[in-house]
Write a protein that holds these residues in place. Structure first.
Motif, PDB file in Angstrom:
ATOM      1  N   ARG A  50       2.168   8.816  53.869  1.00 45.41           N
ATOM      2  CA  ARG A  50       1.508   9.814  53.029  1.00 45.41           C
ATOM      3  C   ARG A  50       0.257  10.397  53.699  1.00 45.41           C
ATOM      4  O   ARG A  50      -0.805  10.528  53.097  1.00 45.41           O
TER       5      ARG A  50
ATOM      6  N   SER B 270       0.618  13.968  52.323  1.00 47.20           N
ATOM      7  CA  SER B 270       1.118  14.019  50.945  1.00 47.20           C
ATOM      8  C   SER B 270       0.497  12.858  50.186  1.00 47.20           C
ATOM      9  O   SER B 270      -0.433  12.212  50.673  1.00 47.20           O
TER      10      SER B 270
ATOM     11  N   ILE C  46       3.877   8.938  45.206  1.00 45.60           N
ATOM     12  CA  ILE C  46       4.675   9.487  44.119  1.00 45.60           C
ATOM     13  C   ILE C  46       4.187   8.940  42.777  1.00 45.60           C
ATOM     14  O   ILE C  46       3.988   7.736  42.615  1.00 45.60           O
TER      15      ILE C  46
ATOM     16  N   GLU D 111      -0.763  13.370  43.536  1.00 44.18           N
ATOM     17  CA  GLU D 111       0.511  14.073  43.712  1.00 44.18           C
ATOM     18  C   GLU D 111       0.628  15.191  42.679  1.00 44.18           C
ATOM     19  O   GLU D 111       1.062  16.309  42.995  1.00 44.18           O
TER      20      GLU D 111
END
Length: 243
Positions: free
Chosen positions: A96, A99, A102, A107
């Motif tokens: 990550r 990003s 999750i 996120e």
């Protein structure tokens, strides 16, 4: 030579550069991550993006799109810029780095800014550019409407980046973290000089070809570039320029 992991179908546009920047960032951040790609430049002047073979990859007939060549010999196509960015980080960003976990708040923040850019910045700036530069007749209402809305969207980004003591990036606490949320809007907005030095940006901007910045072109070169772009835009819209 072995088959690359992905084939990128692209052109030197902001949307195309989003994906090439993300690909180059992931290659730089994970040099042993197994991600490789080649690319095919689509020629808008020939309307290659509307040809049947490409419509099998992207039914919407727009760039960018990617084909994932899987180890079992199957192929999977992904179109729409934001969907491609999410597909890439879900598979090739295990730590990550660009990003977020999750289900995390970060996120969700990233998705909010991605959808903000996907539904607002790109379409509105694209329309502003079209009515200002390429429309066969100058329509003041269209020009003013889309330029005004583009400015408003920029002000939303500016407000986000100047919250508190100021932020470096759109998502995350404190100064924030460079992520696909930034990649997704930067090629349109060209905001934050620091992003120009982030992983993958300069290499990604040279896909599918190296192009000079607008600031490096003379006024005559800019006008010629706009004229050529106008030709294929109007042709793609079915406008007869000979009448």
């Amino acid at each position: 030579m072995s088959t690359p992991t992905l084939t990128l179908y692209t052109a030197p546009t902001p949307n195309g550069h989003k994906v090439s920047i993300a690909l180059e960032a992931l290659k730089e951040l994970y040099p042993d991550g197994g991600l490789s790609y080649d690319f095919k430049k689509l020629d808008f002047s020939k309307l290659e993006q509307k040809e049947p073979w490409f419509l099998q990859i992207n039914p919407n007939g727009r760039i960018p799109a990617v084909t994932h060549h899987r180890p079992d010999g199957s192929h999977f196509n992904v179109f729409e810029t934001a969907a491609i960015l999410l597909y890439l980080v879900q598979r090739w960003d295990p730590e990550r780095k660009i990003s977020f976990e999750i289900g995390s708040d970060e996120e969700s923040e990233a998705l909010q800014w991605i959808f903000f850019a996907h539904g607002g910045v790109g379409p509105m700036q694209g329309q502003a550019n079209h009515f200002y530069r390429y429309a066969p007749e100058k329509i003041p209402y269209g020009i003013n409407r889309y330029i005004t809305e583009t400015k408003r969207l920029y002000s939303v980004l500016e407000a986000r980046l100047t919250q508190g003591e100021g932020r470096d990036y759109l998502v995350g606490s404190g100064k924030g973290k460079y992520s696909i949320a930034d990649i997704n809007v930067w090629p349109w907005y060209k905001w934050l000089n620091r992003i120009a030095n982030s992983p993958g940006v300069q290499a990604g901007l040279n896909v599918p070809e190296k192009r000079p910045a607008v600031s490096e072109l003379t006024k005559e070169q800019q006008e010629e570039q706009a004229r050529k772009a106008s030709e294929w835009i109007l042709r793609g819209n079915g406008v007869n320029q000979t009448k």
